[in-house]
Write a protein that holds these residues in place. Sequence first.
Motif, short mmCIF file in Angstrom:
data_model
loop_
_atom_site.label_atom_id
_atom_site.label_comp_id
_atom_site.label_asym_id
_atom_site.label_seq_id
_atom_site.Cartn_x
_atom_site.Cartn_y
_atom_site.Cartn_z
N ALA A 1 -47.64 15.61 -25.58
CA ALA A 1 -46.51 16.54 -25.48
C ALA A 1 -46.11 16.65 -24.01
O ALA A 1 -46.96 16.63 -23.12
CB ALA A 1 -46.88 17.92 -26.01
N VAL A 2 -44.81 16.74 -23.81
CA VAL A 2 -44.27 17.05 -22.47
C VAL A 2 -43.49 18.35 -22.62
O VAL A 2 -42.63 18.45 -23.49
CB VAL A 2 -43.34 15.94 -21.94
N GLN A 3 -43.85 19.33 -21.81
CA GLN A 3 -43.10 20.59 -21.83
C GLN A 3 -42.18 20.61 -20.61
O GLN A 3 -42.66 20.57 -19.46
CB GLN A 3 -44.04 21.80 -21.80
N VAL A 4 -40.88 20.68 -20.86
CA VAL A 4 -39.92 20.74 -19.75
C VAL A 4 -39.88 22.18 -19.25
O VAL A 4 -39.37 23.08 -19.91
CB VAL A 4 -38.52 20.27 -20.18
N ARG A 5 -40.49 22.38 -18.11
CA ARG A 5 -40.50 23.70 -17.43
C ARG A 5 -39.91 23.45 -16.05
O ARG A 5 -40.56 22.87 -15.19
CB ARG A 5 -41.92 24.25 -17.34
N ALA A 6 -38.68 23.87 -15.86
CA ALA A 6 -37.96 23.54 -14.63
C ALA A 6 -37.13 24.76 -14.24
O ALA A 6 -35.93 24.82 -14.47
CB ALA A 6 -37.07 22.32 -14.87
N LYS A 7 -37.82 25.70 -13.61
CA LYS A 7 -37.21 27.01 -13.34
C LYS A 7 -36.07 26.91 -12.32
O LYS A 7 -35.24 27.80 -12.25
CB LYS A 7 -38.28 27.98 -12.82
N SER A 8 -36.06 25.82 -11.52
CA SER A 8 -35.02 25.71 -10.49
C SER A 8 -33.73 25.09 -11.03
O SER A 8 -32.73 25.03 -10.33
CB SER A 8 -35.54 24.86 -9.32
N LEU A 9 -33.75 24.60 -12.25
CA LEU A 9 -32.57 23.92 -12.80
C LEU A 9 -31.67 24.90 -13.56
O LEU A 9 -32.14 25.88 -14.13
CB LEU A 9 -32.99 22.80 -13.75
N SER A 10 -30.39 24.57 -13.60
CA SER A 10 -29.45 25.33 -14.42
C SER A 10 -29.67 24.96 -15.89
O SER A 10 -30.31 23.95 -16.21
CB SER A 10 -28.01 24.98 -14.02
N THR B 1 -41.83 6.72 -29.36
CA THR B 1 -43.21 7.15 -29.16
C THR B 1 -43.42 8.40 -30.03
O THR B 1 -42.46 8.98 -30.55
CB THR B 1 -43.51 7.53 -27.69
N SER B 2 -44.66 8.83 -30.16
CA SER B 2 -44.91 10.02 -30.98
C SER B 2 -45.02 11.28 -30.13
O SER B 2 -45.43 12.32 -30.62
CB SER B 2 -46.16 9.82 -31.84
N VAL B 3 -44.68 11.18 -28.85
CA VAL B 3 -44.76 12.37 -28.00
C VAL B 3 -43.78 13.43 -28.47
O VAL B 3 -42.72 13.13 -29.01
CB VAL B 3 -44.48 12.00 -26.51
N ARG B 4 -44.17 14.70 -28.32
CA ARG B 4 -43.28 15.81 -28.66
C ARG B 4 -42.73 16.38 -27.37
O ARG B 4 -43.50 16.69 -26.45
CB ARG B 4 -44.04 16.88 -29.45
N ILE B 5 -41.44 16.54 -27.31
CA ILE B 5 -40.79 17.13 -26.14
C ILE B 5 -40.52 18.61 -26.45
O ILE B 5 -39.82 18.93 -27.43
CB ILE B 5 -39.45 16.42 -25.80
N ILE B 6 -41.08 19.44 -25.62
CA ILE B 6 -41.00 20.90 -25.82
C ILE B 6 -40.29 21.50 -24.61
O ILE B 6 -40.54 21.10 -23.47
CB ILE B 6 -42.44 21.48 -25.96
N VAL B 7 -39.38 22.44 -24.87
CA VAL B 7 -38.68 23.09 -23.76
C VAL B 7 -39.26 24.49 -23.56
O VAL B 7 -39.47 25.23 -24.52
CB VAL B 7 -37.15 23.15 -24.03
N ASN B 8 -39.51 24.84 -22.31
CA ASN B 8 -40.03 26.16 -21.98
C ASN B 8 -38.93 27.21 -22.05
O ASN B 8 -37.77 26.94 -21.65
CB ASN B 8 -40.62 26.10 -20.56
N ASP B 9 -39.23 28.34 -22.57
CA ASP B 9 -38.40 29.57 -22.49
C ASP B 9 -37.22 29.66 -23.47
O ASP B 9 -36.90 30.75 -23.92
CB ASP B 9 -37.77 29.79 -21.09
N ARG B 10 -36.51 28.56 -23.73
CA ARG B 10 -35.18 28.70 -24.34
C ARG B 10 -35.01 27.81 -25.57
O ARG B 10 -34.87 26.59 -25.48
CB ARG B 10 -34.12 28.33 -23.30
N VAL B 11 -34.98 28.47 -26.75
CA VAL B 11 -34.81 27.70 -27.98
C VAL B 11 -33.41 27.10 -28.07
O VAL B 11 -33.23 25.99 -28.61
CB VAL B 11 -35.14 28.57 -29.22
N ASP B 12 -32.41 27.77 -27.51
CA ASP B 12 -31.04 27.22 -27.57
C ASP B 12 -30.95 25.92 -26.80
O ASP B 12 -30.35 24.94 -27.27
CB ASP B 12 -30.01 28.26 -27.08
N LEU B 13 -31.59 25.88 -25.63
CA LEU B 13 -31.55 24.65 -24.83
C LEU B 13 -32.37 23.54 -25.50
O LEU B 13 -31.98 22.37 -25.49
CB LEU B 13 -32.06 24.91 -23.42
N ALA B 14 -33.47 23.94 -26.10
CA ALA B 14 -34.30 22.95 -26.80
C ALA B 14 -33.51 22.29 -27.93
O ALA B 14 -33.51 21.06 -28.09
CB ALA B 14 -35.56 23.62 -27.35
#
Length: 212
Positions: free
Chosen positions: A41-50, A68-81
């Motif tokens: 899994a890769v969690q996109v946590r990028a507090k400095s980005l818009s 690949t079977s990796v899961r991409i997870i977004v931190n904080d925001r379901v709408d952005l995910a």
Amino acid sequence: MPAKEVRSDVLPRIHCITHFGSYDDEAIAVLEAVVRQGVDAVQVRAKSLSDRQIVAFTRILVDRLAGTSVRIIVNDRVDLALAAGADGVHLGRDDVPVAAARRLAPLGFLVGGTCRNADQAREAKAQGADYVGVGPVYPTTTKSGLPNPIGLETLRDAARVLPAIAISGINAERVPEVMAAGAYGVAVASAICRSPQPAIAARGLVDAIALA
Ligand SMILES: Cc1ncc(COP(=O)(O)OP(=O)(O)O)c(N)n1
Ligand SMILES: Cc1nc(C(=O)O)sc1CCOP(=O)(O)O
Ligand SMILES: [Mg+2]
């Protein structure tokens, strides 16, 4: 953006949390390399980005890691995910509640929630979380303002409730003790992303999880 060809049904065990100075081609290349080593899994946590930049970066990642079977997870925001075509969201205590994200989420979309103790894990479970991120297990310099480390017994209690992803100060050497305390897996930022050799660091974590 092509549809993902391989969607794993297995809950990921090794979450690489992004922690880069800039979110550019080099960051994408690092993440591709660590996924090749078995990070699932890769969690996109990028507090400095818009918001727009988070969606753009995540879409590139989804595209480049298709097949690949990796899961991409977004931190904080379901709408952005959802906008980015990610596979899940990780929600903190001040974000949209797990139950609200679950209502928006398509089948198979992962919803994780941050917990500091077993009561919070029970609340996350009642709201429909797939996993809990449990920490801080050890001190870290990656994030400020955290409470004191919760200790392995609190991790053990939370891990009885839902699959627990141990977070904070995790490296390959610490994997055996957090897994012995009942963790299902680990979330790692600096030990991968700030390593001079991220792929080798990732391999060390993958091997440690396999042995635990
Ligand atoms: C797996 C995992 N567990 C916990 C966290 C912490 O998330 P959150 O409480 O939302 O804090 P920030 O990451 O937003 O600072 C996490 N990201 N991942
Ligand atoms: C983003 C984050 N959340 C934490 C929490 O306990 O809620 S600890 C943390 C940072 C984890 O980074 P590292 O692997 O470099 O210690
Ligand atoms: Mg968050």
